[in-house]
Design a protein around this motif. Structure first.
Motif, PDB file in Angstrom:
ATOM      1  N   LEU A   1       0.822  -1.204   0.000  1.00 24.86           N
ATOM      2  CA  LEU A   1       0.000   0.000   0.000  1.00 24.86           C
ATOM      3  C   LEU A   1       0.863   1.264   0.000  1.00 24.86           C
ATOM      4  O   LEU A   1       0.645   2.181  -0.808  1.00 24.86           O
ATOM      5  CB  LEU A   1      -0.929  -0.006   1.209  1.00 24.86           C
ATOM      6  CG  LEU A   1      -1.897   1.163   1.319  1.00 24.86           C
ATOM      7  CD1 LEU A   1      -2.883   1.142   0.167  1.00 24.86           C
ATOM      8  CD2 LEU A   1      -2.644   1.110   2.645  1.00 24.86           C
ATOM      9  N   ALA A   2       1.858   1.325   0.872  1.00 27.42           N
ATOM     10  CA  ALA A   2       2.728   2.501   0.942  1.00 27.42           C
ATOM     11  C   ALA A   2       3.498   2.701  -0.365  1.00 27.42           C
ATOM     12  O   ALA A   2       3.638   3.830  -0.852  1.00 27.42           O
ATOM     13  CB  ALA A   2       3.699   2.368   2.111  1.00 27.42           C
ATOM     14  N   TYR A   3       3.970   1.608  -0.947  1.00 26.38           N
ATOM     15  CA  TYR A   3       4.737   1.709  -2.197  1.00 26.38           C
ATOM     16  C   TYR A   3       3.862   2.240  -3.336  1.00 26.38           C
ATOM     17  O   TYR A   3       4.262   3.179  -4.044  1.00 26.38           O
ATOM     18  CB  TYR A   3       5.321   0.346  -2.562  1.00 26.38           C
ATOM     19  CG  TYR A   3       6.261   0.388  -3.739  1.00 26.38           C
ATOM     20  CD1 TYR A   3       7.550   0.888  -3.599  1.00 26.38           C
ATOM     21  CD2 TYR A   3       5.870  -0.069  -4.984  1.00 26.38           C
ATOM     22  CE1 TYR A   3       8.423   0.935  -4.670  1.00 26.38           C
ATOM     23  CE2 TYR A   3       6.733  -0.035  -6.065  1.00 26.38           C
ATOM     24  CZ  TYR A   3       8.014   0.471  -5.902  1.00 26.38           C
ATOM     25  OH  TYR A   3       8.875   0.525  -6.971  1.00 26.38           O
ATOM     26  N   HIS A   4       2.685   1.689  -3.495  1.00 29.48           N
ATOM     27  CA  HIS A   4       1.857   2.091  -4.626  1.00 29.48           C
ATOM     28  C   HIS A   4       1.203   3.457  -4.423  1.00 29.48           C
ATOM     29  O   HIS A   4       0.995   4.189  -5.393  1.00 29.48           O
ATOM     30  CB  HIS A   4       0.835   1.003  -4.942  1.00 29.48           C
ATOM     31  CG  HIS A   4       1.486  -0.203  -5.530  1.00 29.48           C
ATOM     32  ND1 HIS A   4       1.717  -1.347  -4.810  1.00 29.48           N
ATOM     33  CD2 HIS A   4       2.013  -0.432  -6.756  1.00 29.48           C
ATOM     34  CE1 HIS A   4       2.332  -2.226  -5.569  1.00 29.48           C
ATOM     35  NE2 HIS A   4       2.524  -1.692  -6.746  1.00 29.48           N
ATOM     36  N   VAL A   5       0.909   3.824  -3.193  1.00 33.66           N
ATOM     37  CA  VAL A   5       0.415   5.182  -2.940  1.00 33.66           C
ATOM     38  C   VAL A   5       1.519   6.198  -3.221  1.00 33.66           C
ATOM     39  O   VAL A   5       1.270   7.263  -3.796  1.00 33.66           O
ATOM     40  CB  VAL A   5      -0.131   5.311  -1.498  1.00 33.66           C
ATOM     41  CG1 VAL A   5      -0.335   6.760  -1.103  1.00 33.66           C
ATOM     42  CG2 VAL A   5      -1.429   4.536  -1.361  1.00 33.66           C
TER      43      VAL A   5
ATOM     44  N   GLN B   1       3.722   8.095 -11.130  1.00 33.37           N
ATOM     45  CA  GLN B   1       3.990   6.910 -11.934  1.00 33.37           C
ATOM     46  C   GLN B   1       2.755   6.029 -12.095  1.00 33.37           C
ATOM     47  O   GLN B   1       2.792   5.051 -12.829  1.00 33.37           O
ATOM     48  CB  GLN B   1       5.131   6.098 -11.336  1.00 33.37           C
ATOM     49  CG  GLN B   1       6.471   6.760 -11.514  1.00 33.37           C
ATOM     50  CD  GLN B   1       7.612   5.831 -11.161  1.00 33.37           C
ATOM     51  OE1 GLN B   1       7.418   4.704 -10.746  1.00 33.37           O
ATOM     52  NE2 GLN B   1       8.817   6.329 -11.334  1.00 33.37           N
ATOM     53  N   THR B   2       1.685   6.345 -11.394  1.00 30.92           N
ATOM     54  CA  THR B   2       0.421   5.634 -11.497  1.00 30.92           C
ATOM     55  C   THR B   2      -0.640   6.643 -11.887  1.00 30.92           C
ATOM     56  O   THR B   2      -0.588   7.801 -11.475  1.00 30.92           O
ATOM     57  CB  THR B   2       0.070   4.968 -10.150  1.00 30.92           C
ATOM     58  OG1 THR B   2       1.154   4.165  -9.733  1.00 30.92           O
ATOM     59  CG2 THR B   2      -1.146   4.094 -10.264  1.00 30.92           C
ATOM     60  N   THR B   3      -1.622   6.209 -12.663  1.00 34.57           N
ATOM     61  CA  THR B   3      -2.577   7.155 -13.230  1.00 34.57           C
ATOM     62  C   THR B   3      -3.706   7.561 -12.298  1.00 34.57           C
ATOM     63  O   THR B   3      -4.145   8.703 -12.332  1.00 34.57           O
ATOM     64  CB  THR B   3      -3.185   6.574 -14.518  1.00 34.57           C
ATOM     65  OG1 THR B   3      -3.779   5.308 -14.217  1.00 34.57           O
ATOM     66  CG2 THR B   3      -2.122   6.402 -15.582  1.00 34.57           C
ATOM     67  N   SER B   4      -4.214   6.650 -11.482  1.00 29.02           N
ATOM     68  CA  SER B   4      -5.359   6.998 -10.643  1.00 29.02           C
ATOM     69  C   SER B   4      -5.306   6.246  -9.315  1.00 29.02           C
ATOM     70  O   SER B   4      -4.533   5.309  -9.145  1.00 29.02           O
ATOM     71  CB  SER B   4      -6.665   6.665 -11.364  1.00 29.02           C
ATOM     72  OG  SER B   4      -6.820   5.263 -11.455  1.00 29.02           O
ATOM     73  N   VAL B   5      -6.173   6.644  -8.400  1.00 31.14           N
ATOM     74  CA  VAL B   5      -6.260   5.997  -7.093  1.00 31.14           C
ATOM     75  C   VAL B   5      -6.748   4.555  -7.254  1.00 31.14           C
ATOM     76  O   VAL B   5      -6.235   3.647  -6.604  1.00 31.14           O
ATOM     77  CB  VAL B   5      -7.197   6.792  -6.151  1.00 31.14           C
ATOM     78  CG1 VAL B   5      -7.415   6.049  -4.852  1.00 31.14           C
ATOM     79  CG2 VAL B   5      -6.647   8.180  -5.903  1.00 31.14           C
TER      80      VAL B   5
ATOM     81  N   ARG C   1      -3.037  -2.515  -8.558  1.00 28.29           N
ATOM     82  CA  ARG C   1      -1.634  -2.768  -8.210  1.00 28.29           C
ATOM     83  C   ARG C   1      -1.440  -3.289  -6.784  1.00 28.29           C
ATOM     84  O   ARG C   1      -0.762  -4.284  -6.575  1.00 28.29           O
ATOM     85  CB  ARG C   1      -0.796  -1.507  -8.413  1.00 28.29           C
ATOM     86  CG  ARG C   1      -0.704  -1.083  -9.857  1.00 28.29           C
ATOM     87  CD  ARG C   1       0.097   0.194 -10.011  1.00 28.29           C
ATOM     88  NE  ARG C   1       0.009   0.706 -11.353  1.00 28.29           N
ATOM     89  CZ  ARG C   1       0.878   0.420 -12.324  1.00 28.29           C
ATOM     90  NH1 ARG C   1       1.886  -0.376 -12.083  1.00 28.29           N
ATOM     91  NH2 ARG C   1       0.735   0.946 -13.525  1.00 28.29           N
ATOM     92  N   THR C   2      -1.996  -2.616  -5.802  1.00 25.07           N
ATOM     93  CA  THR C   2      -1.750  -2.984  -4.404  1.00 25.07           C
ATOM     94  C   THR C   2      -2.309  -4.363  -4.056  1.00 25.07           C
ATOM     95  O   THR C   2      -1.581  -5.205  -3.526  1.00 25.07           O
ATOM     96  CB  THR C   2      -2.338  -1.929  -3.449  1.00 25.07           C
ATOM     97  OG1 THR C   2      -1.714  -0.678  -3.714  1.00 25.07           O
ATOM     98  CG2 THR C   2      -2.104  -2.303  -2.014  1.00 25.07           C
ATOM     99  N   LEU C   3      -3.567  -4.601  -4.323  1.00 23.02           N
ATOM    100  CA  LEU C   3      -4.181  -5.883  -3.954  1.00 23.02           C
ATOM    101  C   LEU C   3      -3.550  -7.068  -4.684  1.00 23.02           C
ATOM    102  O   LEU C   3      -3.222  -8.074  -4.044  1.00 23.02           O
ATOM    103  CB  LEU C   3      -5.687  -5.836  -4.162  1.00 23.02           C
ATOM    104  CG  LEU C   3      -6.442  -4.908  -3.198  1.00 23.02           C
ATOM    105  CD1 LEU C   3      -7.928  -4.892  -3.510  1.00 23.02           C
ATOM    106  CD2 LEU C   3      -6.201  -5.299  -1.762  1.00 23.02           C
ATOM    107  N   PRO C   4      -3.339  -6.992  -6.015  1.00 22.35           N
ATOM    108  CA  PRO C   4      -2.672  -8.124  -6.674  1.00 22.35           C
ATOM    109  C   PRO C   4      -1.231  -8.337  -6.193  1.00 22.35           C
ATOM    110  O   PRO C   4      -0.796  -9.472  -6.028  1.00 22.35           O
ATOM    111  CB  PRO C   4      -2.706  -7.761  -8.159  1.00 22.35           C
ATOM    112  CG  PRO C   4      -3.803  -6.791  -8.296  1.00 22.35           C
ATOM    113  CD  PRO C   4      -3.854  -6.044  -7.009  1.00 22.35           C
TER     114      PRO C   4
END
Length: 184
Positions: free
Chosen positions: A118-122, A129-133, A140-143
């Motif tokens: 979670l911290a990495y992807h947020v 580097q990520t388009t949306s929440v 990304r986070t859950l998988p």
């Protein structure tokens, strides 16, 4: 008479690090769920922190995080920071939690895994580097959490399946005053 092998942890960690590095570079990029991939560096840091802990676990977490940062396109130092903190939290008891209480170890690792993912992807969302929440949290986070946890289960199964040693001492028990990573 028992002979204490002070380099056994180093050899075990070295072999585990080599196996995890090969899996991280060769296998993990090819297994994708959504936009998430398994973080084998987190698996390595978790295993070392839960089986040895202390300074060794924190140092292994930092090195694993730095390795991960150097092999991905994310910000350099982010995963090193996250795995250092995660290894510190997981390894505070400085005992072999994987052998002493495997169910609780799995639960503790799952919480750490989810927090790191979670911290990495947020953070990737915040730096653009990520388009949306939704992409950061759901795709990304859950998988990544699921794949990393499954990888952790596989690694711990293979590390702990040979629970009896040639000395007759069950795996994970104190052998003198020395903890082991198993049959590495």
């Amino acid at each position: 008479m028992q002979v204490r092998d002070t380099n056994k942890d180093r050899r075990s960690i070295g072999v585990l690090a080599l196996v995890c590095a090969v899996v991280q570079l060769a296998i993990a990029p090819n297994i994708v769920l959504g936009a998430g991939r398994a973080n084998i560096a987190l698996v390595f840091a978790g295993i070392v922190a839960l089986s040895i802990g202390g300074r060794t676990g924190v140092f292994a977490g930092f090195c694993a995080g730095l390795f991960y940062d150097m092999t991905t396109t994310g910000p350099v130092g982010l995963m090193a920071l996250l795995l250092t903190v995660c290894s510190y939290v997981l390894g505070t008891e400085e005992r072999n939690r994987l052998a002493d209480d495997p169910t609780a170890s799995l639960a503790v690792f799952a919480v750490g895994d989810l927090a790191v993912c979670l911290a990495y992807h947020v953070t990737l969302l915040l730096v653009g580097q990520t388009t949306s929440v939704v992409d950061a949290l759901v795709a990304r986070t859950l998988p990544s959490f699921v794949l990393t946890f499954v990888a952790f289960l596989i690694f711990t199964y293979f590390l702990t399946r040979g629970s009896g040693g040639s000395s007759g001492v069950p795996h994970g028990r104190r052998n003198g005053s020395h903890y082991t990573l198993g049959k590495l």
